[in-house]
Design an enzyme around this catalytic site. Structure first.
Site, mmCIF file in Angstrom:
data_model
loop_
_atom_site.group_PDB
_atom_site.id
_atom_site.type_symbol
_atom_site.label_atom_id
_atom_site.label_comp_id
_atom_site.label_asym_id
_atom_site.label_seq_id
_atom_site.Cartn_x
_atom_site.Cartn_y
_atom_site.Cartn_z
ATOM 1 N N SER A 84 87.548 41.870 32.482
ATOM 2 C CA SER A 84 86.747 41.952 31.140
ATOM 3 C C SER A 84 85.858 43.295 31.724
ATOM 4 O O SER A 84 85.624 43.380 32.834
ATOM 5 C CB SER A 84 85.924 40.826 30.693
ATOM 6 O OG SER A 84 85.502 41.172 29.477
ATOM 7 N N PRO A 85 85.379 44.143 30.757
ATOM 8 C CA PRO A 85 84.507 45.136 31.062
ATOM 9 C C PRO A 85 83.411 44.551 31.443
ATOM 10 O O PRO A 85 82.681 43.666 31.004
ATOM 11 C CB PRO A 85 84.506 45.901 29.701
ATOM 12 C CG PRO A 85 85.083 45.016 28.614
ATOM 13 C CD PRO A 85 85.946 44.069 29.429
ATOM 14 N N CYS A 145 79.553 46.424 33.430
ATOM 15 C CA CYS A 145 78.668 47.280 33.889
ATOM 16 C C CYS A 145 78.413 46.849 35.466
ATOM 17 O O CYS A 145 77.803 45.691 35.534
ATOM 18 C CB CYS A 145 77.553 47.356 33.178
ATOM 19 S SG CYS A 145 77.640 48.383 31.810
ATOM 20 N N GLN A 170 86.867 51.756 28.692
ATOM 21 C CA GLN A 170 86.054 51.356 27.415
ATOM 22 C C GLN A 170 85.065 52.356 27.416
ATOM 23 O O GLN A 170 84.035 52.660 28.026
ATOM 24 C CB GLN A 170 85.312 49.888 27.802
ATOM 25 C CG GLN A 170 84.687 49.434 26.626
ATOM 26 C CD GLN A 170 83.654 48.055 26.571
ATOM 27 O OE1 GLN A 170 82.789 48.317 27.722
ATOM 28 N NE2 GLN A 170 83.914 47.272 26.163
ATOM 29 N N TYR A 215 75.009 47.510 20.539
ATOM 30 C CA TYR A 215 75.088 48.719 20.992
ATOM 31 C C TYR A 215 75.220 49.891 19.811
ATOM 32 O O TYR A 215 75.200 49.335 18.605
ATOM 33 C CB TYR A 215 76.175 49.165 22.070
ATOM 34 C CG TYR A 215 75.644 48.328 23.377
ATOM 35 C CD1 TYR A 215 74.524 48.831 24.199
ATOM 36 C CD2 TYR A 215 76.827 47.386 23.788
ATOM 37 C CE1 TYR A 215 74.321 47.909 25.022
ATOM 38 C CE2 TYR A 215 76.451 46.855 25.048
ATOM 39 C CZ TYR A 215 75.250 46.974 25.710
ATOM 40 O OH TYR A 215 74.694 46.231 26.865
ATOM 41 N N ARG A 248 86.183 46.241 20.592
ATOM 42 C CA ARG A 248 85.481 45.394 20.873
ATOM 43 C C ARG A 248 84.369 45.108 19.844
ATOM 44 O O ARG A 248 83.789 46.167 19.538
ATOM 45 C CB ARG A 248 84.907 45.236 22.580
ATOM 46 C CG ARG A 248 83.982 43.913 22.705
ATOM 47 C CD ARG A 248 83.714 43.909 24.069
ATOM 48 N NE ARG A 248 84.427 43.165 24.838
ATOM 49 C CZ ARG A 248 84.234 42.270 26.127
ATOM 50 N NH1 ARG A 248 82.879 42.297 26.492
ATOM 51 N NH2 ARG A 248 84.923 41.460 26.579
ATOM 52 N N ARG A 270 82.776 37.157 34.554
ATOM 53 C CA ARG A 270 82.241 36.668 35.806
ATOM 54 C C ARG A 270 82.991 35.829 36.763
ATOM 55 O O ARG A 270 82.801 36.213 38.018
ATOM 56 C CB ARG A 270 80.929 35.552 35.278
ATOM 57 C CG ARG A 270 79.937 36.366 34.729
ATOM 58 C CD ARG A 270 79.014 35.349 33.952
ATOM 59 N NE ARG A 270 79.747 34.686 32.693
ATOM 60 C CZ ARG A 270 79.253 33.926 32.129
ATOM 61 N NH1 ARG A 270 77.982 33.240 32.257
ATOM 62 N NH2 ARG A 270 79.836 33.281 31.029
HETATM 63 C C1 LIG Z 1 77.730 41.877 34.783
HETATM 64 C C2 LIG Z 1 78.181 41.915 33.481
HETATM 65 C C3 LIG Z 1 78.247 43.220 32.724
HETATM 66 C C4 LIG Z 1 78.967 43.445 31.507
HETATM 67 N N1 LIG Z 1 79.161 44.550 31.166
HETATM 68 C C5 LIG Z 1 79.901 44.700 30.219
HETATM 69 C C6 LIG Z 1 80.560 45.850 29.486
HETATM 70 O O1 LIG Z 1 80.156 46.868 30.095
HETATM 71 N N2 LIG Z 1 80.989 45.951 28.171
HETATM 72 C C7 LIG Z 1 81.426 44.859 27.832
HETATM 73 O O2 LIG Z 1 81.986 45.000 26.639
HETATM 74 N N3 LIG Z 1 80.859 43.639 27.972
HETATM 75 C C8 LIG Z 1 80.251 43.580 29.485
HETATM 76 N N4 LIG Z 1 79.948 42.512 29.637
HETATM 77 C C9 LIG Z 1 80.388 41.251 28.951
HETATM 78 C C10 LIG Z 1 81.940 40.642 29.593
HETATM 79 O O3 LIG Z 1 83.110 41.735 29.193
HETATM 80 C C11 LIG Z 1 82.071 39.407 29.064
HETATM 81 O O4 LIG Z 1 82.531 39.504 27.515
HETATM 82 C C12 LIG Z 1 81.106 38.239 29.083
HETATM 83 O O5 LIG Z 1 80.482 38.318 30.609
HETATM 84 C C13 LIG Z 1 81.744 36.762 28.885
HETATM 85 O O6 LIG Z 1 82.949 36.604 29.691
HETATM 86 P P1 LIG Z 1 82.679 35.540 31.105
HETATM 87 O O7 LIG Z 1 82.308 34.347 30.470
HETATM 88 O O8 LIG Z 1 84.034 35.613 31.685
HETATM 89 O O9 LIG Z 1 81.777 36.387 32.085
HETATM 90 C C14 LIG Z 1 79.324 42.256 31.010
HETATM 91 C C15 LIG Z 1 79.110 41.084 31.643
HETATM 92 C C16 LIG Z 1 78.707 41.061 32.981
HETATM 93 C C17 LIG Z 1 78.540 39.472 33.630
#
Ligand SMILES: Cc1cc2nc3c(=O)[nH]c(=O)nc-3n(C[C@H](O)[C@H](O)[C@H](O)COP(=O)(O)O)c2cc1C
Ligand SMILES: Cc1cc2nc3c(=O)[nH]c(=O)nc-3n(C[C@H](O)[C@H](O)[C@H](O)COP(=O)(O)OP(=O)(O)OC[C@H]3O[C@@H](n4cnc5c(N)ncnc54)[C@H](O)[C@@H]3O)c2cc1C
Length: 783
Positions: free
Chosen positions: A411-412, A414, A489, A570, A618, A712
């Site tokens: 997943s994306p 940052c 993205q 955003y 998204r 994560r």
């Molecule tokens: C450190 C971090 C940075 C993230 N940055 C972005 C991002 O740049 N773009 C985005 O769409 N979602 C971002 N997310 C959200 C994740 O893509 C994801 O939707 C969210 O963490 C839930 O998934 P998970 O439970 O597998 O962590 C970020 C999440 C984390 C933990």
């Protein structure tokens, strides 16, 4: 001690039994408005695990209950002329009347006083009681009398249901999904004693009206159900006993305790009948209350212990019941599914049962599920084995001309580690190692389309040549060393821009070195955040051009796919949500208006992006706030992007406003992906608290998403997909030659690890019905 219990249902009677066992001297009285044998309903059902609990707390009633029970192991799903049976479920049923008679007898035996035909309307008559248990059922008079204190929330669900009985014998918990000229009807049926089965019929409000059930008498509606399900009833009648059609109330109470009064069972909280846990919850409440009374020094302290200790378990069961009832309310979403996939969806709807779990107890069924999935993939033009298919996670997917080798996605995320938007060595290693780790598709972090489009000073960008060169290096590495595809993205931070790095204060405004922010409306994120400028047409044109320019650079870098970030509050999301868009021009107001600018941007990018490469969007499918975006809106949003040429909807949720109240849990956003996929009929990617390959397979096999993203979990395990491939024996997974010895080892060891795991699981399985039956006939030891 003096205890008054209002209500002689399972909760009240079992509480009386357990409290009396604890305190033989206590004066315990149960007040029940009905006669002793005057009970509505047919059967109740318990799982093996619940019976284990009963055995521990009161062996005599446990033995009598189990002697009376009908047992079954299988769940059978009838759908479109097919039956799928899954074994190993360990359930048993008993007549509600018999259960109550057993509990009444046991209570009497212990010296509890039972006062039938005594309708209590005022607790003041128990002024001398040390404890008053309010176990007066779903329509609790006492909960409503103290409504300000207990603060119950009642969510009256939309489906109609009626509870009937039949003499039709059944050897499985049976779900029948029946198409009729009016719409779908569902029967939930199980046998609870020789020659008696419970039948709960369910349908949506529209089908109910079309079928003319409104206003029919109980007998007339039983006759109508007998016509619909006659082919299965096989000449057996349907029986009625207060079998009127109702809407199920999901009840949650903010407080369970008032002074020395405590709510128990349905009076405090309900769980939908489709997971058969109402009586279990009621009796386990009694257990929790008795435990608390045994341990705490005073009644007041015990009631606090009961409420605090029990709430989480009840809410977990209610959450599972909610998920299950929503599945039944939206059964039409799955109506055109392959029957085996449909049956898999029924089995796994409430999250407790999963792909791996079913593989252990019904391997043949899961093989059929895998085959059906593989057939669908083959129909899309892939030359894959459908006789010995891979698990769904390892089936390929094609979006336009892009093929991904498996369904696991990084997943994306940052990394907040760029300098002036330029990704550096950290990014190369980060993306490179996750690509080598086996994921079919890797998303970049939100890459910003301009300097002022960044969330933080550490965000990556794609607005100049230096950034383009740095991204090209990463894309080239991924393509040269893995089979992964990589998606760019693109986003603009909007009002959440000019904020600190994640580890210095997420979304908190920069104290120094910030820049002006823009948004749909001039609303700050935090009260002390910068007030963004409301975008005018010139700003809209400028930003749209930035998105297009970044897309063009993305193509030059060699990215395989492009995603437009319209989620998480955003810039583009700020147009879509009514909570952040207060515009009065044609970009505010209705959803169509709010979507206008994000769609303009998308369409401009789509025109600039090569036609053979896919694009996704998204979205936040809900804002988790009343008045914000809902799941139904998400379907409309997805449809609008679908018409604009989107190939995949990346379904996330929330992060729009500060006061959102998300309901977290395993796979908590997946229901939104399921809704968008099966209502808007678009490919979706789900994400959010998905942590195991088992969950990935469960989601895919049930048709709830086409791709599954994990964020994560990938931070700590770049090789998540490689490990999963070893577990499922998906040996085709790509691996760079340098790492082959590692791959060979993990694949070899996984065979043994999996065997050990399966042995352990089988050993840890709850008692079988045969064992329980044998125990039920053993002589009773002195109590
Ligand atoms: C450190 C971090 C940075 C993230 N940055 C972005 C991002 O740049 N773009 C985005 O769409 N979602 C971002 N997310 C959200 C994740 O893509 C994801 O939707 C969210 O963490 C839930 O998934 P998970 O439970 O597998 O962590 C970020 C999440 C984390 C933990
Ligand atoms: C269609 C349907 C199917 C269900 N299927 C199942 C199933 O398969 N398995 C399962 O476990 N559960 C099932 N349930 C749920 C189950 O019936 C309840 O969850 C369970 O009975 C709750 O127990 P209780 O003791 O809290 O409440 P109840 O069983 O409702 O008992 C409350 C008692 O309080 C009495 N009472 C109420 N007010 C007063 C008063 N003022 N004075 C004196 N007495 C009073 C009532 O007469 C009643 O006897 C189903 C429910 C429905 C509606």
């Amino acid at each position: 001690m003096k205890v008054a219990i209002i209500g002689g249902g399972p909760a009240g009677l079992y509480a009386a039994i357990l409290l009396k066992k604890q305190r033989a001297q206590a004066e315990i009285t149960v007040y029940e408005r009905n006669r002793a044998d005057d009970t509505f309903g047919f059967g109740v059902v318990f799982s093996d695990a619940t019976l284990d609990n009963f055995e521990k707390y009161d062996p005599p009633s446990y033995r009598r209950i189990t002697q009376e029970f009908a047992y079954w192991d299988d769940i059978a799903v009838h759908f479109r002329g097919t039956v799928h049976r899954v074994g190993g479920n360990g359930f048993c049923g008993c007549s509600r009347r018999t259960l109550l008679v057993i509990l009444q007898e046991r209570a009497r035996e212990l010296g509890v006083m039972l006062k039938f035909e005594t309708d209590i309307d005022d607790e003041s008559r128990f002024a001398d009681a040390d404890l008053i248990v309010l176990a007066d059922g779903i329509n609790s008079r006492f909960r409503d009398k103290h409504i300000e204190h207990f603060q119950p929330q009642v969510d009256l669900r939309s489906n109609k249901f009626a509870w009937m009985g039949s003499t039709r014998p059944l050897d499985a918990f049976t779900f029948i999904f029946q198409e009729t000229e009016w719409g779908p009807f569902i029967a939930h049926a199980y046998q609870y004693e020789a020659g008696r089965s419970t039948w709960i019929f369910e349908t949506d409000a529209e089908t109910f009206a079309r079928a003319g059930l409104e206003g029919l008498s109980e007998q007339q509606s039983a006759d109508r159900m007998a016509e619909i399900f006659g082919w299965f009833l096989d000449g057996h009648p349907l029986l009625i006993n207060r079998s009127m059609w109702r809407n199920f109330p999901m009840i949650r109470s903010q407080r369970w305790v008032k002074g020395n009064m405590v709510l128990l069972g349905d009076a405090k909280a309900t769980a939908h009948f489709s997971i058969g846990s109402g009586t279990k919850l009621a009796m386990e409440d009694a257990i929790a209350l008795a435990d608390a009374m045994a341990q705490a020094p005073t009644v007041g302290a015990a009631l606090q212990t009961y409420e605090h200790g029990r709430r989480e378990e009840v809410e977990k069961t209610q959450h599972a019941a909610d998920v299950s009832l929503v599945w039944f309310e939206h059964v039409d979403r799955f109506w055109d599914f392959d029957p085996v996939q449909f049956a898999f969806g029924v089995m796994t709807r409430a999250k407790a049962i999963t792909y791996d779990n079913l593989t252990l107890r019904a391997p043949e069924f899961v093989r059929e599920v895998d085959k059906a999935f593989a057939k669908q993939v083959r129909a899309k033009g892939f030359d894959i084995d459908i006789d010995k298919p891979q698990a769904p996670m390892f089936q390929p997917l094609k979006l336009r001309e892009m093929e991904v080798a498996n369904r696991a996605v990084v997943s994306p995320m940052c990394m907040y580690s760029a300098r002036e938007g330029v990704p550096g060595d950290f990014h190369l290693v980060h993306y490179g190692s996750r690509a080598i780790g086996g994921a079919g598709l890797i998303f970049t972090e939100m890459t910003c389309v301009g300097r002022d489009a960044r969330i933080t000073p550490g965000c990556t960008g794609l607005w100049n040549d230096e950034q383009q060169a740095a991204w090209t290096r990463i894309v080239d590495f991924v393509h040269a060393n893995s089979a992964a595809k990589i998606c760019l993205q693109l986003g603009h931070a909007g009002r959440k821009g000019a904020t600190k790095l994640m580890w210095e204060g997420m979304d908190r405004p920069l104290e120094q070195g910030g820049w002006d922010t823009i948004s749909a409306s001039p609303l700050p994120y935090f009260p002390d955040s910068q007030v963004p400028h409301e975008m005018d047409r010139a700003a809209m044109d400028r930003v749209k051009q930035e998105f297009v320019a970044a897309a063009v650079r993305g193509e030059a870098c060699g990215f395989d796919m492009l995603e437009l970030h319209c989620a998480h509050g955003y810039l583009l999301a700020s147009f879509i949500s009514p909570l952040t868009n207060e515009r009065t021009d044609e970009y505010g107001g209705t959803l169509a208006n709010r979507l206008r600018y994000p769609l303009e941007v998308f369409e401009a990018m789509r025109a600039a992006w090569p036609a053979h490469k896919p694009m996704s969007v998204r979205i936040s499918a809900t804002d988790w706030v009343a008045g914000g975006v809902t799941g139904d809106d998400a379907v409309a949003i997805a449809r609008a992007f679908g018409e604009a040429g989107v190939d995949l909807v990346d379904v996330s949720t929330g992060q729009t406003v500060r006061d959102a109240q998300p309901i977290y849990g395993r796979m908590f956003q997946t229901p939104f992906s399921e809704q968008v996929r099966n209502e808007a009929r678009l490919a979706t990617m789900c994400v959010g608290n998905i942590t195991t390959a088992d969950q990935v397979n469960t989601i895919l096999a049930a048709g709830r998403a086409d791709l599954v993203a994990l964020a994560r979990p990938h931070l700590v395990d770049p090789s998540f997909t490689m490990r999963a491939a070893a577990w499922y024996g998906a040996s085709e997974i790509a691996c760079p030659p340098q790492y082959l010895p590692g791959k060979e080892q993990i694949f070899r060891n996984s065979v043994r690890d999996r065997q050990d795991f399966e042995d352990l699981k089988i050993k840890g399985k709850p008692k079988t019905r045969a064992e329980l039956k044998a125990e039920a006939t053993k002589p009773l030891a002195a109590e």
